[in-house]
Design a protein around this motif. Structure first.
Motif, PDB file in Angstrom:
ATOM      1  N   ALA A  11       0.898  -1.318   0.104  1.00 44.25           N
ATOM      2  CA  ALA A  11      -0.035   0.115   0.039  1.00 44.25           C
ATOM      3  C   ALA A  11       0.727   1.187  -0.164  1.00 44.25           C
ATOM      4  O   ALA A  11       0.526   2.023  -0.598  1.00 44.25           O
ATOM      5  CB  ALA A  11      -0.980   0.113   1.125  1.00 44.25           C
ATOM      6  N   PHE A  15       1.301   3.743  -3.221  1.00 52.78           N
ATOM      7  CA  PHE A  15       0.775   5.231  -3.081  1.00 52.78           C
ATOM      8  C   PHE A  15       1.958   6.087  -3.497  1.00 52.78           C
ATOM      9  O   PHE A  15       1.780   6.903  -4.376  1.00 52.78           O
ATOM     10  CB  PHE A  15       0.549   5.374  -1.733  1.00 52.78           C
ATOM     11  CG  PHE A  15       0.232   6.961  -1.079  1.00 52.78           C
ATOM     12  CD1 PHE A  15      -1.016   7.658  -1.293  1.00 52.78           C
ATOM     13  CD2 PHE A  15       1.076   7.509  -0.713  1.00 52.78           C
ATOM     14  CE1 PHE A  15      -1.309   8.528  -1.083  1.00 52.78           C
ATOM     15  CE2 PHE A  15       1.000   9.134  -0.506  1.00 52.78           C
ATOM     16  CZ  PHE A  15      -0.277   9.487  -0.779  1.00 52.78           C
ATOM     17  N   ASP A  26      -7.999   4.344  -7.309  1.00 53.66           N
ATOM     18  CA  ASP A  26      -8.594   4.350  -5.967  1.00 53.66           C
ATOM     19  C   ASP A  26      -7.835   3.305  -5.020  1.00 53.66           C
ATOM     20  O   ASP A  26      -6.729   2.836  -5.278  1.00 53.66           O
ATOM     21  CB  ASP A  26     -10.075   3.680  -5.895  1.00 53.66           C
ATOM     22  CG  ASP A  26      -9.983   2.500  -6.904  1.00 53.66           C
ATOM     23  OD1 ASP A  26      -8.840   2.227  -7.579  1.00 53.66           O
ATOM     24  OD2 ASP A  26     -10.953   1.480  -6.779  1.00 53.66           O
ATOM     25  N   ILE A  27      -8.232   3.109  -3.721  1.00 54.06           N
ATOM     26  CA  ILE A  27      -7.349   2.523  -2.723  1.00 54.06           C
ATOM     27  C   ILE A  27      -7.058   1.061  -3.006  1.00 54.06           C
ATOM     28  O   ILE A  27      -6.114   0.579  -3.068  1.00 54.06           O
ATOM     29  CB  ILE A  27      -7.927   2.793  -1.448  1.00 54.06           C
ATOM     30  CG1 ILE A  27      -7.950   4.080  -0.650  1.00 54.06           C
ATOM     31  CG2 ILE A  27      -7.238   1.811  -0.463  1.00 54.06           C
ATOM     32  CD1 ILE A  27      -8.861   4.542   0.535  1.00 54.06           C
ATOM     33  N   THR A  30      -4.538   1.143  -5.919  1.00 55.24           N
ATOM     34  CA  THR A  30      -3.195   1.655  -5.376  1.00 55.24           C
ATOM     35  C   THR A  30      -2.409   0.271  -4.522  1.00 55.24           C
ATOM     36  O   THR A  30      -1.242   0.132  -4.887  1.00 55.24           O
ATOM     37  CB  THR A  30      -3.291   2.809  -4.412  1.00 55.24           C
ATOM     38  OG1 THR A  30      -4.164   4.063  -5.081  1.00 55.24           O
ATOM     39  CG2 THR A  30      -1.803   3.118  -3.912  1.00 55.24           C
TER      40      THR A  30
END
Length: 79
Positions: A11, A15, A26-27, A30
């Motif tokens: 993560a 990022f 989006d998360i 990512t």
């Protein structure tokens, strides 16, 4: 625990990579980019180290020494 660590590191890497490449994702995307990139990068790095063996360590040592000399010249005592 290693899976959780891979997700957390992935993560963070995802990022950073998406920000460096100026991508808006989006998360979940990512995190997926980071985890897949960590796996791919790890495989490539292991292959290069296995292929080059001791030479990779020597190159790393030389690069580290060059970086230390550069830092010493910038931040070391003035004559």
């Amino acid at each position: 625990m290693p899976i959780l660590a891979l997700i957390v590191v992935g993560a963070a890497a995802g990022f950073l990579a998406t920000r460096l490449m100026k991508m808006e994702t989006d998360i979940p995307t990512t995190v997926a980019i980071g985890v897949i990139g960590a796996l791919l990068g790890g495989l490539v790095l292991r292959f290069l180290i296995a292929l080059t063996g001791l030479a990779a360590g020597f190159v790393g040592a030389v690069l580290g020494a060059v970086a230390l000399i550069w830092l010493w010249r910038i931040y070391g005592p003035r004559r």
